[in-house]
Motif scaffolding. Sequence first.
Motif, short mmCIF file in Angstrom:
data_model
loop_
_atom_site.label_atom_id
_atom_site.label_comp_id
_atom_site.label_asym_id
_atom_site.label_seq_id
_atom_site.Cartn_x
_atom_site.Cartn_y
_atom_site.Cartn_z
N ALA A 123 0.82 -1.20 0.00
CA ALA A 123 0.00 0.00 0.00
C ALA A 123 0.86 1.25 0.00
N VAL A 124 0.30 2.31 -0.58
CA VAL A 124 0.91 3.63 -0.55
C VAL A 124 -0.08 4.59 0.10
N VAL A 125 0.37 5.28 1.14
CA VAL A 125 -0.47 6.26 1.83
C VAL A 125 0.06 7.65 1.50
N TRP A 126 -0.76 8.45 0.84
CA TRP A 126 -0.39 9.81 0.49
C TRP A 126 -0.83 10.74 1.62
N GLY A 127 0.14 11.27 2.35
CA GLY A 127 -0.17 12.15 3.47
C GLY A 127 0.26 11.55 4.79
N CYS A 128 1.02 12.31 5.56
CA CYS A 128 1.60 11.81 6.79
C CYS A 128 1.06 12.54 8.01
N GLY A 129 -0.21 12.97 7.92
CA GLY A 129 -0.87 13.54 9.09
C GLY A 129 -1.38 12.43 9.99
#
Length: 338
Positions: free
Chosen positions: A156-162
Amino acid sequence: MNYKAWIYRGPGDFSYEDQQMRPCGENDVILKTVYSTLCGSDIIAWRLGGEREYIYPGDEFGHECCTVIYEKGSKVTDFEVGQRVFAHPTWSVPKPKKGTELGGFSEYIYVENVKKGYNLFPIPDSIPDEVAALIEPLGVSWCAVENAEPKPGQSAVVWGCGGIGIGTAMCLRTLGCDKIAVVDMQPNKLKVAEELGFKPINTKSEGWLDELMDYVGYKYNIFGKCLAADLQFEMTGNPEILQTAYKLAGELSTLQISSVYPTPQTLELRLVTYLRVKIAGGAGMLQEHVQPVVDMITSGMFDFTKLYTSSFKPQELITAVRSAEDGKQIKIGLDFRS
């Protein structure tokens, strides 16, 4: 009983005011706030206006919080005064689906018609107050991940590190996903992601896309070289990132969108037609997401305190919100304990 509450008055206008608490009804509870965290919706309300987040002038707001029962009605038998509880925002307000009005930035919160497992949930003693305040945002992450139907061993790729992005990576790992990359441009956020066991990808670094493809693999779609990742999660609310993630989607992959964009977005849907790419959407959390999140927290798999980058006193909410505007922080807390 008088208490202090933050009231939304308009964009850039939060007011710390005295309020009068009504008497506790026989089926109701009054909660004392212990620890709260800022949501992206609160920051949007400050910058652009609360109406887009269902926060209206005159409303108390804030919805990510750990609370303790201060007073309960005579017919409330499943809870005790002094017990810590999680108030589900959606079902703890008079108008369901407006959970942003819970009042998590107020000293006290009134909840009508209390039902265990519906709008109020016990918090295990093993969970610290500041981590308990993360149940709601982690529930949002769990909802997004569950909706994408991950399978053990997938990438998986998660866009955004909030907070929601890193929470999504945690939920994916909990459900057995193997390679998980987190993409952002803030080094301090990515450092936390790496410490938690995820692959950090900094879009400000030269060759970042090649690095991402080296990690999750690559294939080809109608736009050219793309990601071999099974799942992508767009958590930034940035239209450019949405377009990038979509164009990098591979055959039979899923793009989960859990962001709100400032304007309507257009996608070239040939990927959906020819490569069977799935686009899923969803935000918020349901009651059935609370227990899996609690189980994840108590499993000991992650140090959830790493998500906090700063903490403020309740009266310092405006300072806290302003500190979030540069996008460098993950989660910001309001500590009501002192």
